[in-house]
Design an enzyme around this catalytic site. Structure first.
Site, PDB file in Angstrom:
ATOM      1  CD  GLU A  25      45.137  37.751  44.055  1.00 25.62           C
ATOM      2  OE1 GLU A  25      45.180  36.514  43.864  1.00 25.62           O
ATOM      3  OE2 GLU A  25      44.387  38.514  43.418  1.00 25.62           O
ATOM      4  CE  LYS A 160      43.386  40.174  33.107  1.00 25.24           C
ATOM      5  NZ  LYS A 160      43.743  39.633  34.418  1.00 25.24           N
TER       6      LYS A 160
HETATM    7  N1  PSU Z   1      41.664  37.870  37.559  1.00 29.58           N
HETATM    8  C1  PSU Z   1      42.771  38.529  37.189  1.00 29.58           C
HETATM    9  N2  PSU Z   1      43.960  38.170  37.736  1.00 29.58           N
HETATM   10  C2  PSU Z   1      44.057  37.173  38.679  1.00 29.58           C
HETATM   11  C3  PSU Z   1      42.864  36.501  39.075  1.00 29.58           C
HETATM   12  C4  PSU Z   1      41.698  36.884  38.496  1.00 29.58           C
HETATM   13  O1  PSU Z   1      42.703  39.416  36.365  1.00 29.58           O
HETATM   14  O2  PSU Z   1      45.159  36.867  39.137  1.00 29.58           O
HETATM   15  C5  PSU Z   1      42.930  35.436  40.122  1.00 29.58           C
HETATM   16  C6  PSU Z   1      42.589  36.020  41.507  1.00 29.58           C
HETATM   17  O3  PSU Z   1      43.320  35.303  42.487  1.00 29.58           O
HETATM   18  C7  PSU Z   1      41.117  35.715  41.643  1.00 29.58           C
HETATM   19  C8  PSU Z   1      41.039  34.359  40.987  1.00 29.58           C
HETATM   20  O4  PSU Z   1      40.655  35.662  42.978  1.00 29.58           O
HETATM   21  O5  PSU Z   1      41.923  34.455  39.873  1.00 29.58           O
HETATM   22  C9  PSU Z   1      39.641  34.026  40.536  1.00 29.58           C
HETATM   23  O6  PSU Z   1      39.608  32.709  40.082  1.00 29.58           O
HETATM   24  P1  PSU Z   1      38.207  32.038  39.728  1.00 29.58           P
HETATM   25  O7  PSU Z   1      37.713  32.800  38.526  1.00 29.58           O
HETATM   26  O8  PSU Z   1      38.538  30.619  39.441  1.00 29.58           O
HETATM   27  O9  PSU Z   1      37.335  32.230  40.916  1.00 29.58           O
END
Ligand code: PSU
Ligand code: MN
Length: 307
Positions: A25, A160
């Site tokens: 990603e 996390k």
């Molecule tokens: N959690 C992490 N590192 C990240 C992300 C999430 O520990 O880089 C990033 C990933 O791209 C994940 C996105 O798909 O954040 C999720 O965002 P949201 O919670 O807004 O859906």
């Protein structure tokens, strides 16, 4: 949708030749880590995939084109632009493509583009999930819906504890997404190997990961699968220390009224500041660890499918 997709020459040749390919990603580059460590890590992850016998396909939207396989210059561009690049989830794709703009793909959109390209295994750090307090904010990552619908195996280090891990597991259960612990019965919590929550199944080999995913598709069940691979012991963080930083970051976000798509990037950056950069070093190592497992699993999957 294929008319919107560009495969890099390397990815295209690998897919044609039946070589294993692993998707990566780009939100982790633009929003997940600071420059220049983000670019260095992205290139190191690609290198690790190659060393383990597969071809990396870093995914992003550039100039309105869906890209599977970026050049080093494109990775540098996204890394330098950082949070100025749109964090692109499913709802953002049509707008970015119609306008010819750039987007960094989250787990959700990386899965969408990977599936479109014919890539079935994807390595990342952590996924989005059900946020703490979601019972009032309704903040549930689109990543969970995508895992339910798109046939890509996502190899991560768990989630996390900025998230409500218990509710995240409940959501995945409802949506029929298998959650597999690699070499563990416990859901890893990204920086630490344990979270106090159990996964559905423990698997100890890439062969079996591939077999379960393959059977899921053959049975017509569709959708993805989540592999949670604990951070190597030597890089894991002290649970009390990281949890204190996470609690503080979550409190700050609440006080500042941060919401929507800003929440996760804010929390990631704040935790990094609060832990003086130690969390970044762990973050890099766990991504490399996931890249190794994903590359080996992609090779096993190709054997099963006769590619
Ligand atoms: N959690 C992490 N590192 C990240 C992300 C999430 O520990 O880089 C990033 C990933 O791209 C994940 C996105 O798909 O954040 C999720 O965002 P949201 O919670 O807004 O859906
Ligand atoms: Mn959200």
């Amino acid at each position: 949708m294929k008319e919107y997709l560009d495969l890099s020459p390397e990815v295209s040749a690998a897919l044609k030749a039946g070589k294993p390919v692993v998707a990566l990603e780009s939100t982790i580059i633009s929003h997940g880590m600071p420059y220049p460590q983000n670019v260095e890590t992205a290139l190191r992850v690609e290198q690790t995939i190659r060393e383990n016998g597969a071809v990396p396909a870093t995914i992003a939207v550039i100039g309105g084109r869906l890209k599977a396989g970026l050049t080093a210059d494109e990775i540098e561009y996204l890394g330098k632009k950082g949070t100025a690049v749109t964090k692109a989830s499913r709802r953002d794709l049509p707008v970015l493509v119609a306008r010819g703009q750039d987007g960094a793909t989250t787990v959700t959109t990386t899965m969408i583009v990977a599936a479109l390209a014919g890539i079935r295994v994807f390595a990342t750090g952590g996924i989005g999930g059900v946020h703490r307090g979601a019972e009032t904010t309704m903040d549930i990552s689109a990543d969970l819906e995508e895992l339910a619908r798109t046939p890509v195996m996502v190899v991560c280090a768990g989630a996390k504890s900025i998230l409500d891990l218990g509710l995240t597991l409940e959501y995945l259960e409802t949506k029929g997404v298998p959650v597999i612990g690699y070499g563990t019965e416990e859901l890893p919590a990204f920086y630490t190997r344990k979270s106090g929550f159990k996964v559905d199944y423990r698997v100890d080999s890439p062969e079996e990961l591939a077999s379960i995913f393959h059977v899921k598709q053959e049975m017509g069940l569709g959708g993805g699968m989540l592999v949670t691979n604990p951070i190597p012991e030597e890089y894991s963080m002290d649970a009390d220390r990281i949890n204190a930083a996470i609690d503080e970051a979550v409190g700050d976000a609440k006080r500042l009224g941060i919401h929507g798509k800003e929440t996760t990037p804010y929390l990631l950056a704040r935790i990094k500041d609060l832990t003086g950069g130690d969390s970044l070093a762990s973050n890099i190592q766990l991504v490399l660890n996931n890249a190794r497992l994903a590359a080996r699993t992609a090779a096993c999957l190709n054997k099963l499918t006769g590619l």
